[in-house]
Motif scaffolding. Structure first.
Motif, PDB file in Angstrom:
ATOM      1  N   LYS A 230      60.044  29.606  48.456  1.00 17.85           N
ATOM      2  CA  LYS A 230      58.833  30.173  49.538  1.00 17.85           C
ATOM      3  C   LYS A 230      59.006  31.750  49.536  1.00 17.85           C
ATOM      4  CE  LYS A 230      56.656  27.298  52.162  1.00 17.85           C
ATOM      5  NZ  LYS A 230      56.526  26.551  53.845  1.00 17.85           N
ATOM      6  N   PRO A 231      59.029  32.345  49.095  1.00 10.37           N
ATOM      7  CA  PRO A 231      58.824  33.509  49.530  1.00 10.37           C
ATOM      8  C   PRO A 231      57.661  34.030  50.668  1.00 10.37           C
ATOM      9  CG  PRO A 231      58.074  33.558  46.970  1.00 10.37           C
ATOM     10  CD  PRO A 231      57.913  32.119  47.628  1.00 10.37           C
ATOM     11  N   THR A 232      58.409  35.361  51.140  1.00 10.78           N
ATOM     12  CA  THR A 232      57.681  35.776  52.017  1.00 10.78           C
ATOM     13  C   THR A 232      56.506  35.962  51.770  1.00 10.78           C
ATOM     14  OG1 THR A 232      59.983  36.127  53.755  1.00 10.78           O
ATOM     15  CG2 THR A 232      57.901  37.238  54.625  1.00 10.78           C
ATOM     16  N   PRO A 233      55.302  35.900  52.305  1.00  8.51           N
ATOM     17  CA  PRO A 233      54.081  36.817  51.367  1.00  8.51           C
ATOM     18  C   PRO A 233      54.518  38.267  52.249  1.00  8.51           C
ATOM     19  CG  PRO A 233      53.438  34.613  53.039  1.00  8.51           C
ATOM     20  CD  PRO A 233      54.738  35.362  53.297  1.00  8.51           C
ATOM     21  N   SER A 234      53.485  38.812  51.680  1.00 12.10           N
ATOM     22  CA  SER A 234      53.005  40.199  50.895  1.00 12.10           C
ATOM     23  C   SER A 234      52.328  40.671  52.639  1.00 12.10           C
ATOM     24  CB  SER A 234      52.337  40.519  49.654  1.00 12.10           C
ATOM     25  OG  SER A 234      51.179  40.561  49.738  1.00 12.10           O
ATOM     26  N   ALA A 235      51.591  39.601  53.246  1.00 12.09           N
ATOM     27  CA  ALA A 235      50.210  40.506  53.767  1.00 12.09           C
ATOM     28  C   ALA A 235      51.747  40.378  54.837  1.00 12.09           C
ATOM     29  CB  ALA A 235      49.775  39.199  54.288  1.00 12.09           C
ATOM     30  N   TYR A 236      52.828  38.784  55.427  1.00 15.12           N
ATOM     31  CA  TYR A 236      53.438  38.764  56.644  1.00 15.12           C
ATOM     32  C   TYR A 236      54.724  40.644  57.120  1.00 15.12           C
ATOM     33  CZ  TYR A 236      53.733  34.035  57.464  1.00 15.12           C
ATOM     34  OH  TYR A 236      52.914  33.035  57.790  1.00 15.12           O
TER      35      TYR A 236
ATOM     36  N   ASN B 279      49.062  33.158  65.785  1.00 16.15           N
ATOM     37  CA  ASN B 279      49.609  33.531  65.171  1.00 16.15           C
ATOM     38  C   ASN B 279      50.237  35.162  64.589  1.00 16.15           C
ATOM     39  OD1 ASN B 279      50.516  32.173  61.487  1.00 16.15           O
ATOM     40  ND2 ASN B 279      48.785  33.966  61.774  1.00 16.15           N
ATOM     41  N   ALA B 280      49.469  35.893  64.584  1.00 16.76           N
ATOM     42  CA  ALA B 280      50.089  36.651  64.509  1.00 16.76           C
ATOM     43  C   ALA B 280      50.977  37.347  65.323  1.00 16.76           C
ATOM     44  CB  ALA B 280      48.769  38.140  64.308  1.00 16.76           C
ATOM     45  N   VAL B 281      51.225  37.134  66.418  1.00 11.88           N
ATOM     46  CA  VAL B 281      52.259  37.235  67.335  1.00 11.88           C
ATOM     47  C   VAL B 281      53.456  36.658  66.770  1.00 11.88           C
ATOM     48  CG1 VAL B 281      53.605  36.850  69.665  1.00 11.88           C
ATOM     49  CG2 VAL B 281      51.027  37.390  69.456  1.00 11.88           C
ATOM     50  N   ASP B 282      53.506  35.478  66.094  1.00 16.35           N
ATOM     51  CA  ASP B 282      54.610  34.396  65.647  1.00 16.35           C
ATOM     52  C   ASP B 282      54.782  35.574  64.150  1.00 16.35           C
ATOM     53  OD1 ASP B 282      54.162  32.389  67.554  1.00 16.35           O
ATOM     54  OD2 ASP B 282      53.201  30.886  66.130  1.00 16.35           O
ATOM     55  N   ILE B 283      54.328  35.622  63.237  1.00 14.80           N
ATOM     56  CA  ILE B 283      54.768  36.657  62.640  1.00 14.80           C
ATOM     57  C   ILE B 283      55.895  37.593  63.149  1.00 14.80           C
ATOM     58  CG2 ILE B 283      53.865  37.412  60.629  1.00 14.80           C
ATOM     59  CD1 ILE B 283      51.308  35.458  60.671  1.00 14.80           C
ATOM     60  N   GLY B 284      54.810  38.325  64.251  1.00 10.45           N
ATOM     61  CA  GLY B 284      56.077  39.654  64.346  1.00 10.45           C
ATOM     62  C   GLY B 284      57.116  39.320  65.189  1.00 10.45           C
TER      63      GLY B 284
ATOM     64  N   ASP C  40      55.082  30.124  58.890  1.00 17.16           N
ATOM     65  CA  ASP C  40      55.384  29.012  58.624  1.00 17.16           C
ATOM     66  C   ASP C  40      57.118  29.110  58.617  1.00 17.16           C
ATOM     67  OD1 ASP C  40      57.138  27.118  56.996  1.00 17.16           O
ATOM     68  OD2 ASP C  40      55.324  26.707  55.808  1.00 17.16           O
ATOM     69  N   PHE C  41      58.186  28.597  59.686  1.00 19.14           N
ATOM     70  CA  PHE C  41      59.397  28.839  59.460  1.00 19.14           C
ATOM     71  C   PHE C  41      60.044  28.833  57.688  1.00 19.14           C
ATOM     72  CE2 PHE C  41      63.968  29.284  59.580  1.00 19.14           C
ATOM     73  CZ  PHE C  41      64.400  30.597  60.489  1.00 19.14           C
TER      74      PHE C  41
END
Length: 191
Positions: free
Chosen positions: A60-66, A96-101, A49-50
């Motif tokens: 909406k803080p960036t998730p630590s998993a990201y 989803n992983a590609v988008d997060i990276g 989610d951008f």
């Protein structure tokens, strides 16, 4: 970056007993001990989610998993994707992983990182559509890949011995690709 090259393996399947995961574990045994190689799990990554990366969105803080995922990719010397095909494309968890990276735009984790792809399917095409779609998604980031032959493992359930190991012919083919991928990594590290 440490003096020991770090190889990150990303499995495009969430299922513990998936064929892609079995192939990934076989690949880990093929990587020489002078590399650090590990599977980076993508199962707990929230959907991209951008808003998480938009400075204008403060609630909406960036998730630590990201952050953990992105840092692991950025600290890798190369990334090896091992993925099945799902509905003629890559599984949603892998996209989803590609988008997060790929975010934030100013600090893309994938940029110029050597990459390899091993795809498989239960059918004869060996995950051709999956691999081509993943290459298309990654092409934006100037990631170098090994050349031919690419690895499309068709009828993948039949490629394993009763012991659970890849049969000799398949293992030899996959190992050749892994060694060419590692040569690409080594070349990038010395350039």
């Amino acid at each position: 970056m440490t003096s020991t090259p770090r190889i990150t393996v990303i499995v495009g399947s969430l299922r513990r007993g998936s064929i892609a995961r079995k192939i990934a574990h076989e690949v880990l045994t093929m990587i020489p001990k002078d590399y650090e190689a590990n599977i980076l799990e993508i199962r707990n990554l929230p959907l991209y989610d951008f808003d998480y990366d938009d400075p204008a969105v403060t609630d909406k803080p960036t998730p630590s998993a990201y952050t953990t995922f992105r840092d692991t990719i950025k600290n890798s010397s190369g990334v090896l994707f091992i993925t099945p095909e799902n509905n003629r494309t890559i599984p949603a968890c892998l996209k989803n992983a590609v988008d997060i990276g790929s975010k934030p735009n100013s600090d893309v984790a994938w940029k110029n990182l050597p990459a390899g792809i091993i795809s498989h399917s239960v059918g004869r095409m060996g995950g051709y559509s999956s691999q081509k779609n993943l290459r298309l998604a990654l092409s934006y980031f100037d990631m170098p890949f090994p050349g031919q032959p690419e690895v499309f493992l068709g009828q993948s359930p039949t490629l394993f011995e009763d012991s659970g190991r890849l049969n000799d012919h398949t293992a030899e083919f996959v190992k050749d690709y892994v060694m060419r991928f590692l040569a690409l990594v080594d070349n990038a590290l010395t350039s």
